[in-house]
Each structure stands twice: as C-alpha cells, then as structure tokens.
Scaffold this active site. Structure first.
Site, PDB file in Angstrom:
ATOM      1  N   GLU A 233       0.818  -1.209   0.000  1.00  0.00           N
ATOM      2  CA  GLU A 233       0.000   0.000   0.000  1.00  0.00           C
ATOM      3  C   GLU A 233       0.855   1.265   0.000  1.00  0.00           C
ATOM      4  O   GLU A 233       1.939   1.274   0.567  1.00  0.00           O
ATOM      5  CB  GLU A 233      -0.853   0.039   1.268  1.00  0.00           C
ATOM      6  CG  GLU A 233      -1.730  -1.169   1.428  1.00  0.00           C
ATOM      7  CD  GLU A 233      -2.499  -1.157   2.740  1.00  0.00           C
ATOM      8  OE1 GLU A 233      -2.403  -0.160   3.493  1.00  0.00           O
ATOM      9  OE2 GLU A 233      -3.189  -2.141   3.004  1.00  0.00           O
TER      10      GLU A 233
ATOM     11  N   CYS B 239       3.224   8.374   1.305  1.00  0.00           N
ATOM     12  CA  CYS B 239       3.642   7.441   2.350  1.00  0.00           C
ATOM     13  C   CYS B 239       3.840   6.085   1.669  1.00  0.00           C
ATOM     14  O   CYS B 239       2.909   5.551   1.073  1.00  0.00           O
ATOM     15  CB  CYS B 239       2.536   7.375   3.399  1.00  0.00           C
ATOM     16  SG  CYS B 239       2.851   6.155   4.673  1.00  0.00           S
TER      17      CYS B 239
ATOM     18  N   CYS C  66       5.384  -7.222   7.883  1.00  0.00           N
ATOM     19  CA  CYS C  66       6.373  -6.769   8.866  1.00  0.00           C
ATOM     20  C   CYS C  66       6.491  -7.849   9.937  1.00  0.00           C
ATOM     21  O   CYS C  66       5.508  -8.494  10.288  1.00  0.00           O
ATOM     22  CB  CYS C  66       5.905  -5.459   9.496  1.00  0.00           C
ATOM     23  SG  CYS C  66       7.062  -4.804  10.720  1.00  0.00           S
TER      24      CYS C  66
ATOM     25  N   CYS D 230       3.732  -5.474  16.257  1.00  0.00           N
ATOM     26  CA  CYS D 230       3.051  -4.526  17.154  1.00  0.00           C
ATOM     27  C   CYS D 230       1.555  -4.861  17.164  1.00  0.00           C
ATOM     28  O   CYS D 230       0.952  -5.072  16.105  1.00  0.00           O
ATOM     29  CB  CYS D 230       3.272  -3.091  16.684  1.00  0.00           C
ATOM     30  SG  CYS D 230       5.017  -2.683  16.537  1.00  0.00           S
TER      31      CYS D 230
ATOM     32  N   CYS E 176      -1.219  -2.834  15.100  1.00  0.00           N
ATOM     33  CA  CYS E 176      -0.927  -2.536  13.695  1.00  0.00           C
ATOM     34  C   CYS E 176      -1.435  -3.624  12.748  1.00  0.00           C
ATOM     35  O   CYS E 176      -1.112  -4.808  12.915  1.00  0.00           O
ATOM     36  CB  CYS E 176       0.582  -2.366  13.537  1.00  0.00           C
ATOM     37  SG  CYS E 176       1.119  -2.227  11.829  1.00  0.00           S
TER      38      CYS E 176
ATOM     39  N   CYS F 260      -1.837   2.299   7.812  1.00  0.00           N
ATOM     40  CA  CYS F 260      -0.946   1.228   7.401  1.00  0.00           C
ATOM     41  C   CYS F 260      -1.499  -0.196   7.496  1.00  0.00           C
ATOM     42  O   CYS F 260      -1.927  -0.635   8.549  1.00  0.00           O
ATOM     43  CB  CYS F 260       0.322   1.441   8.211  1.00  0.00           C
ATOM     44  SG  CYS F 260       1.146   0.115   8.969  1.00  0.00           S
TER      45      CYS F 260
HETATM   46  N1  SAH Z   1       7.514   0.182  11.024  1.00  0.00           N
HETATM   47  C1  SAH Z   1       7.670   1.569  11.154  1.00  0.00           C
HETATM   48  C2  SAH Z   1       6.989   2.376  10.063  1.00  0.00           C
HETATM   49  C3  SAH Z   1       5.658   1.902   9.590  1.00  0.00           C
HETATM   50  S1  SAH Z   1       4.345   2.059  10.728  1.00  0.00           S
HETATM   51  C4  SAH Z   1       7.217   2.016  12.535  1.00  0.00           C
HETATM   52  O1  SAH Z   1       6.605   1.229  13.230  1.00  0.00           O
HETATM   53  O2  SAH Z   1       7.507   3.147  12.880  1.00  0.00           O
HETATM   54  C5  SAH Z   1       4.066   3.815  10.681  1.00  0.00           C
HETATM   55  C6  SAH Z   1       3.458   4.381  11.939  1.00  0.00           C
HETATM   56  O3  SAH Z   1       2.087   3.969  12.078  1.00  0.00           O
HETATM   57  C7  SAH Z   1       4.165   3.942  13.211  1.00  0.00           C
HETATM   58  O4  SAH Z   1       4.338   5.042  14.068  1.00  0.00           O
HETATM   59  C8  SAH Z   1       3.187   2.951  13.778  1.00  0.00           C
HETATM   60  O5  SAH Z   1       3.375   2.757  15.136  1.00  0.00           O
HETATM   61  C9  SAH Z   1       1.872   3.596  13.413  1.00  0.00           C
HETATM   62  N2  SAH Z   1       0.699   2.733  13.492  1.00  0.00           N
HETATM   63  C10 SAH Z   1       0.581   1.440  13.169  1.00  0.00           C
HETATM   64  N3  SAH Z   1      -0.674   1.008  13.389  1.00  0.00           N
HETATM   65  C11 SAH Z   1      -1.373   2.061  13.860  1.00  0.00           C
HETATM   66  C12 SAH Z   1      -2.709   2.256  14.281  1.00  0.00           C
HETATM   67  N4  SAH Z   1      -3.593   1.258  14.262  1.00  0.00           N
HETATM   68  N5  SAH Z   1      -3.077   3.484  14.699  1.00  0.00           N
HETATM   69  C13 SAH Z   1      -2.186   4.511  14.711  1.00  0.00           C
HETATM   70  N6  SAH Z   1      -0.908   4.392  14.335  1.00  0.00           N
HETATM   71  C14 SAH Z   1      -0.501   3.184  13.917  1.00  0.00           C
HETATM   72 FE1  SF4 Z   2       5.803  -3.214  11.816  1.00  0.00          FE
HETATM   73 FE2  SF4 Z   2       3.433  -2.127  12.160  1.00  0.00          FE
HETATM   74 FE3  SF4 Z   2       5.100  -2.333  14.221  1.00  0.00          FE
HETATM   75 FE4  SF4 Z   2       5.652  -0.604  12.244  1.00  0.00          FE
HETATM   76  S1  SF4 Z   2       3.897  -0.516  13.645  1.00  0.00           S
HETATM   77  S2  SF4 Z   2       7.059  -2.030  13.222  1.00  0.00           S
HETATM   78  S3  SF4 Z   2       4.824  -1.726  10.498  1.00  0.00           S
HETATM   79  S4  SF4 Z   2       4.187  -4.040  13.099  1.00  0.00           S
END
Ligand code: SAH
Ligand code: SF4
Length: 334
Positions: A85, A98, A105, A109, A112, A326
């Site tokens: 995406e 973006c 990944c 997390c 996410c 994301c």
């Molecule tokens: N992996 C990297 C970059 C991709 S994620 C990282 O984790 O920083 C980009 C951003 O989106 C990160 O700050 C991540 O924590 C945030 N993110 C992921 N899922 C989210 C959600 N459900 N709501 C808000 N932010 C989210």
């Molecule tokens: Fe990976 Fe999502 Fe965590 Fe970023 S926020 S490191 S994309 S699992």
C-alpha cells in the site's frame, strides 16, 4: 542501479557513458517503463536492453479516493503477485507520499494491521521508487515529500532503504531532497546507531507509543530487545550528533497510555532532547480492542508535554474513510 553502476554496466557492454545517462533520465525523470520507448537510443540498443534487462514496475490493483479530503490510497500489485500500500496526501506545501518498505512486517506490534500477518519479504529499492513514480504518473502531481511510514519496518530492510534514498534524492533522478523525507522506525537501536556516523539529513521518526517498559511491552515486542531507556539514550545521541530533531510517534489508546501520569512520565524522559512529539489518535484495527482517546484527552496530554518544554502536536487525520492507515487495505483483501 545508481548512475555510477549503470555507467559501469554500459562500459562493460562497450557503450559510452552518455548512453547510461540517457537511460537513467528515461527511467527516473521521464518515468518510462519500457526500453522500446527510449526514442533517443539506437533501435539495436533498445532491442538488446529489452532482451537482457528488466525494469521494475507496479500495477494499480485498487485505488480509493477520500471523499473528505484529496487523499488517495493505492493497493499496488508487485510482479510476484504480492500486494503493498501507498497513500498520497495533499498538504499546503505540496504532495506527500507514504510508501511501504516491506511486504508485511515481522515486528508484531499489536495495534498494527501490517504486523498481524508477519513478514513476506523485503521490497527492493526499485519497488520503493516505483511507488512514488506510479502515483506521480497516475495523478499527474509532482510529489515533493516522502514518508517511509507505510507497511514494513524500514530499518529491518536497511541496505535497500538506504539505496532507495540515494536513488530518489539524486540530482539526475527525482531529486527529492533528504530534508523532504521522513523515515519511521519502531526502534531498532543497532540500526539507529549505524545511522549516526552517516549523519542523515532525513527526519527520523521513532514510534514510542508508551513512556515505560511495562506499557510498551504490552504492544511492541521489539521492547524486549531494546527497552525504553536504551532506545531513548540512543535517540539522544542521534539528535546531538546529527543536529536533527527526532520526531516521536505516540498513538493514543483510550485508557491504556493516555493518562496525565503517562504524559508526565514521557515529559520527564524527553525533557531537554531535540525532539518533537506527534500524538496520533490510534486507528482501530479489527479485533484489536483498542479505541481512540477522546479529543479532550489528546489536548490535555499535549498540554502536559508542553509544560516540560516539549513541542507536541496532535496529528491531523487524513483519509479516514478509506482505511488509509498502514496495512488496513491489504488486510481487507483476506
Ligand atoms: N515500522 C515503522 C513504520 C511503519 S508504521 C514504525 O513502526 O515506525 C508507521 C506508523 O504507524 C508507526 O508510528 C506505527 O506505530 C503507526 N501505526 C501502526 N498502526 C497504527 C494504528 N492502528 N493506529 C495509529 N498508528 C498506527
Ligand atoms: Fe511493523 Fe506495524 Fe510495528 Fe511498524 S507498527 S514495526 S509496520 S508491526
């Protein structure tokens, strides 16, 4: 390939350096995806290149346009059938994209959507570049800013990401300055350390999302490897050494990390660092059980941080009607 490598490759074929510059320009400035269209090359060379080299391209599988703002979300199909995406956003200063750096990944997390399915593979530098070029070509807009905040952990695909940054910022290419690029990481401390001597000019965003280990461990498994104190220590070194402000991402989850107590703890830990805190109302992902903090809570949290002399802002939400955060669109395919 960068221009130097392309020139070397052409030299091996017995071709002059200016031919490499011509091809590089077609690929990067003129956005052409087929050697046959490179009209200033002799026909025989075009045929030779067509037969022996491959230009990476993406196809648009799905495109969603927000009705609230001009945000566009793309679901791209890669050559091997995987999906990624990208999101194109309009700001006052121009268009920002973006992009994804991996298919999936492996950081896991819990809030996410991308993390849910694990990692399929890394993206190549060309696949990252193609996201920018395809969106620019499709809309006719000049893209002036890039954020590496789509699917994937950029520092887990370190070499390819650095190569992409070199290609996208070079003068003979799209020429997007490093100061117009942000890279977001969940906090791979060894890689942040590796960046320090390179003194990168892009903005480093660090996804913190909690002020202490007890909370961060519940949502971000990476905290088992590098805890909050270790991460922040490295961030301080990074900011001091590069002179660049670090942007901390903090997704506010109702009743979890949004109390005044959390804000004070965060304030104490970040005090005096060259940094900025970006408060993001968490996007609710299916079955995650996380809800957004109220607008009042966000404002209050922000003002506590300001009391510690920390600049903090609440991020404006774009494309909320098109699953623009994301991993959400790819996730909806399943
Ligand atoms: N992996 C990297 C970059 C991709 S994620 C990282 O984790 O920083 C980009 C951003 O989106 C990160 O700050 C991540 O924590 C945030 N993110 C992921 N899922 C989210 C959600 N459900 N709501 C808000 N932010 C989210
Ligand atoms: Fe990976 Fe999502 Fe965590 Fe970023 S926020 S490191 S994309 S699992």
């Amino acid at each position: 390939m960068n221009l130097g490598e392309l020139t070397e490759e052409f030299t091996k074929l017995g071709l002059p350096a200016y031919r490499a510059r011509q091809v590089f320009k077609w690929l990067h400035k003129l956005n052409v995806n087929s050697f046959s269209l490179m009209s200033d090359l002799p026909a025989i060379l075009r045929k030779n290149l067509e037969e022996n080299y491959n230009i990476t391209s993406l196809s648009i599988e799905k495109k969603l346009k927000s009705e609230y703002d001009s945000t566009i979300k793309y679901l791209f199909r890669l050559n091997d059938g995987e999906f990624i995406e990208s999101v194109l956003m309009e700001y006052l200063h121009g268009y920002s994209i973006c992009i994804s750096t991996q298919v999936g990944c492996r950081m896991g997390c819990t809030f996410c959507a991308t993390g849910l399915g694990g990692l399929s593979r890394n993206l190549s530098p060309a696949e990252m570049l193609a996201q920018v070029q395809t969106a620019a070509e499709d809309t006719g807009h000049r893209i002036s800013n890039i954020v590496l905040m789509g699917m994937g952990e950029p520092l887990d695909n370190f070499d390819n990401v650095l190569r992409f940054l070199e290609l996208v910022s070079c003068e003979e290419g799209l020429n997007i300055g490093m100061r117009h690029i942000s890279l977001s990481t969940c906090g791979l401390v060894d890689k942040i350390e590796e960046l320090i001597p390179k003194s990168p000019q892009f903005t480093l965003s660090v996804s913190l999302h909690a002020p202490n280990d007890a909370l961060r461990l519940q949502t971000m498994p990476i905290n088992r490897k590098w805890n909050v104190d270790t991460l922040l220590k490295t961030c301080r070194r990074y900011a001091k050494s590069t002179g660049r402000r670090i942007s901390f991402e903090y997704a506010m989850i109702k009743g979890f990390n949004d109390s005044d107590q959390c804000a004070h703890e965060l304030g104490r830990k970040l005090k005096g660092m060259l940094c900025h805190v970006n408060l993001i109302p968490v996007n609710t992902v299916k079955n995650s059980g996380y809800n957004k903090s109220t607008a009042e809570r966000q404002r209050q949290f922000c003002s506590v941080l300001k009391g510690y002399g920390i600049t903090a802002t609440i991020r404006r939400t774009l494309g909320s009607d098109i699953n623009a955060s994301c991993g959400q669109l790819r996730g909806s395919l399943n």
